[in-house]
Write an enzyme that holds these catalytic residues in place. Structure first.
Site, PDB file in Angstrom:
ATOM      1  N   CYS A 120       1.413   7.067  -6.859  1.00 33.92           N
ATOM      2  CA  CYS A 120       1.754   6.083  -7.894  1.00 33.92           C
ATOM      3  C   CYS A 120       0.694   6.166  -9.002  1.00 33.92           C
ATOM      4  O   CYS A 120      -0.325   6.845  -8.836  1.00 33.92           O
ATOM      5  CB  CYS A 120       1.797   4.679  -7.283  1.00 33.92           C
ATOM      6  SG  CYS A 120       0.169   3.975  -6.940  1.00 33.92           S
ATOM      7  N   HIS A 135      -3.468   1.324  -0.967  1.00 34.89           N
ATOM      8  CA  HIS A 135      -2.493   2.399  -0.790  1.00 34.89           C
ATOM      9  C   HIS A 135      -3.154   3.513   0.018  1.00 34.89           C
ATOM     10  O   HIS A 135      -4.384   3.631   0.051  1.00 34.89           O
ATOM     11  CB  HIS A 135      -2.047   2.939  -2.142  1.00 34.89           C
ATOM     12  CG  HIS A 135      -1.196   1.985  -2.920  1.00 34.89           C
ATOM     13  ND1 HIS A 135      -0.390   2.400  -3.959  1.00 34.89           N
ATOM     14  CD2 HIS A 135      -1.020   0.642  -2.823  1.00 34.89           C
ATOM     15  CE1 HIS A 135       0.246   1.359  -4.467  1.00 34.89           C
ATOM     16  NE2 HIS A 135      -0.123   0.275  -3.793  1.00 34.89           N
ATOM     17  N   GLU A 149      -3.599   6.691  -0.410  1.00 35.97           N
ATOM     18  CA  GLU A 149      -4.520   7.579  -1.132  1.00 35.97           C
ATOM     19  C   GLU A 149      -5.854   6.888  -1.418  1.00 35.97           C
ATOM     20  O   GLU A 149      -6.919   7.482  -1.259  1.00 35.97           O
ATOM     21  CB  GLU A 149      -3.889   8.049  -2.458  1.00 35.97           C
ATOM     22  CG  GLU A 149      -2.634   8.882  -2.279  1.00 35.97           C
ATOM     23  CD  GLU A 149      -1.345   8.065  -2.269  1.00 35.97           C
ATOM     24  OE1 GLU A 149      -0.292   8.649  -2.558  1.00 35.97           O
ATOM     25  OE2 GLU A 149      -1.379   6.853  -1.978  1.00 35.97           O
TER      26      GLU A 149
END
Length: 157
Positions: A84, A54, A56
């Site tokens: 998330c 992801h 991040e």
């Protein structure tokens, strides 16, 4: 404390470019320390066949490589969307000081990225979760922790 809109714009621009280039999902992140961009990341899940890639997490990995350490104390992350559960945990593990985001989890869900089931799974007891979990070799469960406690080479984190 107010965030810097320029860093958020960069995160959003990274996310849009990731989609329009066909490289990956609609997520971008920027790690900043003392007003300077340390690293960026975009969603690379499909590009790398890595479900943990992801934006991040990619930005955190890049920042840690750049700073040559596993702690991002003193850093802030700007992300195009509310993190998330996995990304939120990674941000906490990295010891970042602040999170700024643009889109919400509801916005992501409306686009097909719904994390609600993960939040509900985390709250369940182990025996009630969708993916079955079972403890094995309980008598050996502390061997690695014992080795860690005895090790003179460990790096606390």
């Amino acid at each position: 404390m107010q965030g810097n809109p320029e860093f958020m714009k960069r995160a959003i621009d990274l996310a849009v470019e990731n989609v329009t280039s066909g490289s990956g999902g609609p997520f971008g992140a920027v790690v900043v320390r003392e007003g300077r961009v340390i690293a960026t990341g975009v969603n690379e899940v499909t590009a790398t066949n890595d479900p943990t890639a992801h934006a991040e997490v990619v930005a955190i990995r890049n920042a840690c490589r750049q700073l040559k350490g596993f702690s991002l104390e003193g850093c802030t992350i700007y992300t195009s969307c509310e993190p998330c559960p996995m990304c939120l945990a990674a941000i906490y593990w990295a010891r970042m000081e602040r999170i700024y985001y643009s889109g919400t989890a509801a916005d992501a869900a409306a686009a097909g990225f719904d994390d609600a089931f993960l939040y509900s799974e985390i709250k369940k007891d182990i025996g009630e979760r969708t993916v079955p979990e079972q403890r094995m070799l309980a008598e050996r469960g502390n061997e690695s922790f014992d080795a860690w406690r005895k090790s003179g080479m460990r790096a606390e984190y």
